[in-house]
Write a protein that holds these residues in place. Sequence first.
Motif, PDB file in Angstrom:
ATOM      1  N   ARG A  40       3.454   5.685  -5.790  1.00 43.67           N
ATOM      2  CA  ARG A  40       3.406   5.603  -7.249  1.00 43.67           C
ATOM      3  C   ARG A  40       2.505   6.682  -7.848  1.00 43.67           C
ATOM      4  N   GLU A  54       2.166   1.705  -3.453  1.00 42.67           N
ATOM      5  CA  GLU A  54       1.059   2.195  -4.292  1.00 42.67           C
ATOM      6  C   GLU A  54       0.835   3.691  -4.058  1.00 42.67           C
ATOM      7  N   GLU A 100       0.827  -1.212   0.000  1.00 42.11           N
ATOM      8  CA  GLU A 100       0.000   0.000   0.000  1.00 42.11           C
ATOM      9  C   GLU A 100       0.859   1.259   0.000  1.00 42.11           C
TER      10      GLU A 100
END
Length: 110
Positions: free
Chosen positions: A109, A106, A103
Amino acid sequence: IPNKSTKYNLGSELMANDKILRDVYEVLESRRDSPIDSYTSNIMKDSDKKAEDKILEKIAEECGETLIASKNDENLVYESVDLIFHTLLLLAYKGVEFDEILEEFERRRK
């Protein structure tokens, strides 16, 4: 830097998911929760030194080896994987869930 796309095409497919890292992480958690006579179980046990101190010292050692590998242009992947492994070991020892790591990647990103 040589083009490695052909050489690592199969590897990219294998690493397209988190299975390999998740499997390693699950082993680390298992060794933490149900210790056996192994390197990872032993480093996560308090002895003359606290387990966390042993893990942190190992990360510092692996960090230095990764820096030297980079400067010398040799064994960089090997040493980097050692560093990543011991960082995962610390996270498992501290009770961080693998999905928390994903997570955070993510989130970064975006």
